[in-house]
Design a protein around this motif. Structure first.
Motif, PDB file in Angstrom:
ATOM      1  N   ILE A  46     -10.850  50.150   2.374  1.00 46.36           N
ATOM      2  CA  ILE A  46     -10.809  49.542   3.700  1.00 46.36           C
ATOM      3  C   ILE A  46     -10.319  48.097   3.600  1.00 46.36           C
ATOM      4  O   ILE A  46     -10.537  47.421   2.597  1.00 46.36           O
ATOM      5  N   PRO A  47      -9.624  47.599   4.633  1.00 46.36           N
ATOM      6  CA  PRO A  47      -9.216  46.191   4.616  1.00 46.36           C
ATOM      7  C   PRO A  47     -10.410  45.276   4.831  1.00 46.36           C
ATOM      8  O   PRO A  47     -11.469  45.713   5.299  1.00 46.36           O
ATOM      9  N   ILE A  48     -10.247  44.008   4.475  1.00 43.24           N
ATOM     10  CA  ILE A  48     -11.294  43.017   4.680  1.00 43.24           C
ATOM     11  C   ILE A  48     -10.754  41.897   5.564  1.00 43.24           C
ATOM     12  O   ILE A  48      -9.553  41.656   5.614  1.00 43.24           O
ATOM     13  N   ASP A  49     -11.656  41.251   6.271  1.00 43.90           N
ATOM     14  CA  ASP A  49     -11.287  40.247   7.254  1.00 43.90           C
ATOM     15  C   ASP A  49     -11.669  38.853   6.776  1.00 43.90           C
ATOM     16  O   ASP A  49     -12.586  38.690   5.972  1.00 43.90           O
ATOM     17  N   GLY A  50     -10.991  37.853   7.310  1.00 47.14           N
ATOM     18  CA  GLY A  50     -11.296  36.481   6.937  1.00 47.14           C
ATOM     19  C   GLY A  50     -10.689  35.500   7.907  1.00 47.14           C
ATOM     20  O   GLY A  50     -10.120  35.873   8.940  1.00 47.14           O
ATOM     21  N   ALA A  51     -10.818  34.234   7.566  1.00 46.69           N
ATOM     22  CA  ALA A  51     -10.227  33.163   8.367  1.00 46.69           C
ATOM     23  C   ALA A  51      -9.498  32.205   7.436  1.00 46.69           C
ATOM     24  O   ALA A  51     -10.057  31.751   6.430  1.00 46.69           O
ATOM     25  N   LEU A  52      -8.261  31.918   7.777  1.00 45.52           N
ATOM     26  CA  LEU A  52      -7.471  30.924   7.051  1.00 45.52           C
ATOM     27  C   LEU A  52      -7.448  29.657   7.888  1.00 45.52           C
ATOM     28  O   LEU A  52      -6.972  29.655   9.019  1.00 45.52           O
ATOM     29  N   LEU A 107     -14.521  50.196  12.158  1.00 46.92           N
ATOM     30  CA  LEU A 107     -13.761  50.904  13.192  1.00 46.92           C
ATOM     31  C   LEU A 107     -14.257  52.334  13.374  1.00 46.92           C
ATOM     32  O   LEU A 107     -13.531  53.197  13.874  1.00 46.92           O
ATOM     33  N   SER A 108     -15.472  52.570  12.937  1.00 49.08           N
ATOM     34  CA  SER A 108     -16.087  53.882  13.095  1.00 49.08           C
ATOM     35  C   SER A 108     -17.594  53.669  13.044  1.00 49.08           C
ATOM     36  O   SER A 108     -18.069  52.538  13.001  1.00 49.08           O
ATOM     37  N   ARG A 109     -18.367  54.764  13.024  1.00 49.37           N
ATOM     38  CA  ARG A 109     -19.811  54.643  12.888  1.00 49.37           C
ATOM     39  C   ARG A 109     -20.265  54.834  11.434  1.00 49.37           C
ATOM     40  O   ARG A 109     -21.454  54.933  11.167  1.00 49.37           O
ATOM     41  N   ALA A 110     -19.312  54.875  10.522  1.00 47.87           N
ATOM     42  CA  ALA A 110     -19.653  54.979   9.103  1.00 47.87           C
ATOM     43  C   ALA A 110     -20.266  53.663   8.625  1.00 47.87           C
ATOM     44  O   ALA A 110     -19.729  52.589   8.886  1.00 47.87           O
ATOM     45  N   ALA A 111     -21.386  53.766   7.941  1.00 47.44           N
ATOM     46  CA  ALA A 111     -22.081  52.567   7.461  1.00 47.44           C
ATOM     47  C   ALA A 111     -21.317  51.931   6.304  1.00 47.44           C
ATOM     48  O   ALA A 111     -20.837  52.619   5.400  1.00 47.44           O
ATOM     49  N   GLU A 112     -21.204  50.598   6.360  1.00 46.42           N
ATOM     50  CA  GLU A 112     -20.581  49.818   5.300  1.00 46.42           C
ATOM     51  C   GLU A 112     -21.465  48.609   5.046  1.00 46.42           C
ATOM     52  O   GLU A 112     -22.509  48.439   5.647  1.00 46.42           O
ATOM     53  N   GLY A 113     -21.028  47.749   4.124  1.00 43.82           N
ATOM     54  CA  GLY A 113     -21.700  46.476   3.943  1.00 43.82           C
ATOM     55  C   GLY A 113     -22.390  46.295   2.611  1.00 43.82           C
ATOM     56  O   GLY A 113     -22.240  47.086   1.681  1.00 43.82           O
ATOM     57  N   GLY A 114     -23.192  45.217   2.555  1.00 38.73           N
ATOM     58  CA  GLY A 114     -23.804  44.798   1.301  1.00 38.73           C
ATOM     59  C   GLY A 114     -24.709  45.832   0.672  1.00 38.73           C
ATOM     60  O   GLY A 114     -24.897  45.840  -0.547  1.00 38.73           O
TER      61      GLY A 114
END
Length: 274
Positions: A13-19, A74-81
């Motif tokens: 999956i892609p990851i998000d950030g701020a530049l 972008l779905s209900r699939a659990a992600e994260g730490g």
């Protein structure tokens, strides 16, 4: 300061950030690794951005795939730490560095808070052209050393053996992504991630002799000295290392943000001759 939200591709999956970019031409860049269960818009990632861009540095903060505790995308699939592994985190840091290099910054300053600090030592060893490293309350790490919980009673606290058996039983039964409760922060974790955590976290002190670039190591005076061993890192470091123990300061620098930002800014200005 100009800020844009960015997306960084990984092998899943892609990851998000701020530049965050300075108003004028950038003199260099800094890449920030957030702490465990945190993200690109909290903690030091938030309060350092305006200070670093004022120095003329572009500043990229991003979410590892293991950000926050649990999340959906972008779905209900659990992600994260709760599902993270060290290998995934190390890869995410590399993906972010490659993204920044493609935009003209091949050797950014590396900054890491807490678990991000442990991960940053691995990254700098793998990227010896790093010009400087800022460790913000970097944990000790190392196989099973980061799981005791210390005086803060984190992670498994006094239940390491019990939870290790539970995790092994779940994995053996093909239920490795099943969530387990923990007595301390970060409260829930998958069986697979739990077993990974106790064997694969980078060992900050063992990696220190291989780090040759200048290092600033910061810790708050309210933090566990053994769990966040800035002085031990300084003694073991293969290059110059400056330690700053911040008075009246906790792990998240609450109410000490301006002071910590000023310390980091002054050190970078001196070290990089900005």
């Amino acid at each position: 300061m100009r800020t844009q939200l960015v997306t960084i591709q990984t092998d899943t999956i892609p990851i998000d950030g701020a530049l965050h970019e300075p108003d004028g031409p950038a003199k260099g860049a800094a890449l920030y690794f957030h702490g465990n269960t945190m993200n690109f818009y909290t903690g030091a990632a938030r309060f350092l951005a305006p200070v670093l861009t004022k120095l003329g540095l572009a500043f990229l903060a991003f979410n590892r795939r293991g950000h926050d505790i649990l999340t959906t995308r972008l779905s209900r699939a659990a992600e994260g730490g709760a599902f993270q592994t060290s290998a995934e985190a190390i890869a995410d840091n590399r993906f972010a560095a490659q993204w920044l290099a493609a935009r003209g910054f091949p050797s950014p300053v590396i900054m890491g808070h807490s678990n991000g600090g442990m991960l940053s030592t691995r990254h700098v060893v793998d990227h010896p052209n790093t010009p400087a490293l800022v460790l913000l309350s970097a944990g000790r790490g190392g196989a099973e050393r980061d799981t005791s919980g210390g005086s803060e009673k984190l992670f498994a606290a006094g239940k390491l053996d019990e939870l290790t058996k539970q995790a092994r039983d779940l994995v053996a039964a093909g239920r490795g992504r099943e969530l387990m409760f923990m007595p301390g922060w970060w409260y829930v974790i998958s069986a697979e991630s739990f077993l990974d955590r106790i064997v694969s976290v980078p060992d900050t002190i063992a990696l220190a002799p291989r780090i040759k670039c200048p290092v600033l190591a910061i810790r708050g005076d309210k933090e566990d000295r053994d769990r966040y061993p800035a002085e031990e890192f300084q003694a073991a470091c293969g290059g110059p290392c400056e330690v700053n123990i911040v008075a009246n300061c906790d792990h998240f620098y609450n109410n000490r943000e301006e002071y910590v930002a000023a310390v980091v800014s002054a050190w970078l200005k001196k070290t990089l001759t900005l």
